[in-house]
Scaffold this active site. Structure first.
Site: not given
Ligand code: ASP
Length: 310
Positions: A176, A205-207, A227, A230
């Protein structure tokens, strides 16, 4: 001229010194250096923090070495679904996209959501319709292909597991990317872009595109890009918590950043790191993993490109 500062990252994870060849290490450092340079030049010539953040993140997205844009990890279906967000600390305007496909620079689409729509977060099909409306050119799947990412996916393919791009095997790449900046007008901005986690499914979906979790900027306090795993950054609302510790508890940027990464995130079970800059141009880059690709430059002479601890 007032102080300007820029920091970038290319992901945090299990990277042990000596694992990469010196040639590979130089390659990573060269891309970090050029991404840092691109954003910093803009700041130096009076460009805004938002412009600098977008420029640096774009350069990292364009490199296959990182898990964002070109070189994004594979989903369980063998695709690339990318997430990105950007925030303007002056206005608190923000833009985010998730699960987009074929977009060369998701960070630019996130910026367009911020500046050319009345919304903050567009997902999946809708985000693609927005891109189409703005006449974005779509790259085919081949553009995003990277052999190592493919091999990482092969190890998980057909299972229910999903992994950070860097923790799948030993010869692994981090991923990321993000940037945070303070411009000469005293404005802050943060941007983050990712392919997410290898073998992710169910529209995970991550952070990274979530304002307050993986990305946040507020002129009153700081700009942050995170990073790592997430899910834990979402549970800990890490990026906003950093701003809160500064605003409500008067912690310094460094102390607040260390508290989050070395204490709160670890207690939740999460690993990773963040980069952050405050309104005075101080930079913090803590991580609780073996390494984090990171670089920073400020007008007071600070200039650093690092991968491992210390
Ligand atoms: N935070 C990203 C995500 O969970 C992954 C990473 O930082 O490598 O999607």
């Amino acid at each position: 001229m007032k102080k300007i500062s820029l920091a970038i990252h290319g992901g945090a994870g299990t990277l042990v010194r000596g694992m990469m060849t010196p040639e590979k290490e130089s390659l990573y450092k060269a891309v970090l250096e050029s991404a840092l340079h691109r954003g910093y030049m803009l700041l130096e010539s009076g460009g805004s923090a938002v412009q600098a953040v977008e420029a640096s993140v774009k350069e990292l997205e364009d490199s296959h070495l990182f898990n964002a844009g070109k070189g994004s990890v594979f989903t369980s279906e063998g695709k690339h679904e990318m997430d990105a967000s950007i925030m303007d600390g002056k206005t608190l305007n923000a833009g985010a996209v998730s699960l987009v496909t074929g977009i060369k620079n998701p960070i630019s689409l996130a910026r367009d959501v911020m500046e050319k729509s009345d919304h903050v977060f567009l997902a999946s099909k809708g985000a693609m319709q927005f891109a189409e409306k703005l006449k974005y050119h779509l790259e085919d799947e081949k553009y995003f292909y990277d052999e190592l990412r493919f091999q990482q996916w092969q190890q998980l393919r057909g299972t229910e597991s999903f992994k950070l791009d860097h923790s799948a095997n030993k010869d692994s790449k981090f991923g990321t990317v993000g940037a945070v900046a303070l411009d000469s007008d005293g404005n802050l901005s943060a941007g983050t872009s990712t392919g997410g986690m290898t073998n992710k499914q169910f529209g995970r979906v991550g952070d990274s595109p979530m304002i307050g979790a993986g990305n946040y900027a507020n002129n009153k306090t700081c700009a942050v890009s995170c990073t790592g795993s997430g899910e834990y950054f979402i549970k800990g609302v890490v990026a906003y918590d950093l701003s809160c510790l500064m605003e409500y508890k008067n912690l310094s940027l460094q102390d607040a950043a260390e508290e989050l990464i070395q204490n709160r995130l670890l207690k939740l079970g999460g690993d990773g790191g963040l980069i952050a800059v405050d309104a005075l141009g101080n930079i913090a880059m803590p991580f609780n993993t073996e390494g984090m690709y990171r670089a920073r430059k400020s007008s007071d002479g600070v200039n650093q490109i690092s991968i491992y601890k210390n």
